[in-house]
Design a protein around this motif. Sequence first.
Motif, PDB file in Angstrom:
ATOM      1  N   UNK B  53     -25.713  -1.243  -3.392  1.00  0.00           N
ATOM      2  CA  UNK B  53     -25.833  -2.593  -2.834  1.00  0.00           C
ATOM      3  C   UNK B  53     -27.126  -2.734  -2.021  1.00  0.00           C
ATOM      4  N   UNK B  54     -27.414  -1.705  -1.213  1.00  0.00           N
ATOM      5  CA  UNK B  54     -28.645  -1.732  -0.403  1.00  0.00           C
ATOM      6  C   UNK B  54     -29.882  -1.756  -1.295  1.00  0.00           C
ATOM      7  N   UNK B  56     -30.141  -2.894  -4.239  1.00  0.00           N
ATOM      8  CA  UNK B  56     -30.277  -4.208  -4.849  1.00  0.00           C
ATOM      9  C   UNK B  56     -30.883  -5.217  -3.868  1.00  0.00           C
ATOM     10  N   UNK B  88     -29.296  -7.612 -10.272  1.00  0.00           N
ATOM     11  CA  UNK B  88     -27.952  -8.169 -10.166  1.00  0.00           C
ATOM     12  C   UNK B  88     -27.004  -7.481 -11.162  1.00  0.00           C
ATOM     13  N   UNK B  91     -26.331  -3.853 -10.095  1.00  0.00           N
ATOM     14  CA  UNK B  91     -25.393  -3.804  -8.966  1.00  0.00           C
ATOM     15  C   UNK B  91     -23.962  -4.035  -9.453  1.00  0.00           C
ATOM     16  N   UNK B  92     -23.837  -4.968 -10.382  1.00  0.00           N
ATOM     17  CA  UNK B  92     -22.515  -5.262 -10.928  1.00  0.00           C
ATOM     18  C   UNK B  92     -21.961  -4.044 -11.682  1.00  0.00           C
ATOM     19  N   UNK B  95     -20.464  -1.938  -9.173  1.00  0.00           N
ATOM     20  CA  UNK B  95     -19.152  -2.456  -8.755  1.00  0.00           C
ATOM     21  C   UNK B  95     -18.056  -2.037  -9.737  1.00  0.00           C
ATOM     22  N   UNK B  96     -18.405  -2.039 -11.021  1.00  0.00           N
ATOM     23  CA  UNK B  96     -17.399  -1.696 -12.034  1.00  0.00           C
ATOM     24  C   UNK B  96     -17.052  -0.204 -11.967  1.00  0.00           C
TER      25      UNK B  96
END
Lengths: 223, 223
Positions: B53-54, B56, B88, B91-92, B95-96
């Motif tokens: 996240x950072x 990104x 983006x 990053x996604x 997340x997955x």
Amino acid sequence: MREAYQDKLDQLANQLADMSALVATAMERATKALLTADLSLAEQVISGDAEVDDARATVEEQAYALLALQAPVATDLRTVLAVIHAAESVERMGDLALHVAKTARRRHPHPVLAEEVRGYFADMGRIAVHLAREVEGVIRTQDVKRARALEETDDELDDLHRHLFSVIMDKAWPHGVASAVDVTLLGRFYERFGDHAVSVAKRTIFVVTGQMPGYGGSLGGEL
Amino acid sequence: MREAYQDKLDQLANQLADMSALVATAMERATKALLTADLSLAEQVISGDAEVDDARATVEEQAYALLALQAPVATDLRTVLAVIHAAESVERMGDLALHVAKTARRRHPHPVLAEEVRGYFADMGRIAVHLAREVEGVIRTQDVKRARALEETDDELDDLHRHLFSVIMDKAWPHGVASAVDVTLLGRFYERFGDHAVSVAKRTIFVVTGQMPGYGGSLGGEL
């Protein structure tokens, strides 16, 4: 020059708002198709998705042209980039409405939903459509309060989604695995639809206030 | 000026490639945690997601700064916008991987996967990690052939995903609804991971060739 630029930007925002209205209608129809096993409504959503895709491509091209020709800075730049992101999120919301419609079509003439979960989907659908309409309103008005309220409404959708899982995970669920799989995926489609609406609202707040709400090291961890 | 700009852009691409490498490792660990019910590996993925996240947020801020300060046009503009989009998507993907790890943790010490589907997840995990590493490579090399091959590899992942569904939808599935629900969501996480990898590859092809592959009225309908 400056005025022409502002006109272009307003025009872009309007197109994006129109796109959100399309997606709200798509989700409304998809939910109705799901609840009533209405094949022709499902088909309308499925064939209508190309319009959303086209609208997104148009918005993105025009935003790129604006960047290339006018080289905006500061708030103007932030606004154009927010529009590009928002167009992506709204298109994705359209895809999720499409997935709902396709599920309804795949099971036709059988209803997809068991009686125990119909109410959840009626409620999630109502909230999802409301969120898409609020996205439209937030884009048109740039109203930060309304954008923040949208996040709270999405929490209701998430609550319903969690409860839905407890219903299908219950040992007494009598409708078998295939039905539970449909409900699982459908639930996720509605939940993601809400997440994308929130993401557009957050970007709007960012444009208006200069601060990303719930930043936490990411500009869009919920995307 | 031009050289400094190119340096900045190379630096951005490198950060994005590093981010893809992080995500490949996250998915590798998450899959292993899932297959072996390894809690400490799952925890590593979960706590490690903040780094993605950072990364990104950093990439996005620097890309915005580049747009604001240098006002690039034509290919340079396209490249910066592709970087923002790719950040983006990557990053996604992180997340997955995080969702996979959280599922492994939630069921610990019980294994999440029934014997019948373990092989599918071992294969989907292997392909997903390969895709993330190819994303890294495509960003570093801008190799269009390699970007196109990535799309074909994703088709293998989609095939596995479809077969997986036929296994759990089979009337003979003996592991109950809760287990089928986990498998359904996990399958979707891997499938979406692959879709995001393809989306980065397509944007890269767009930057290099000026043409969006499989356009069909949308710059990223698969996102």
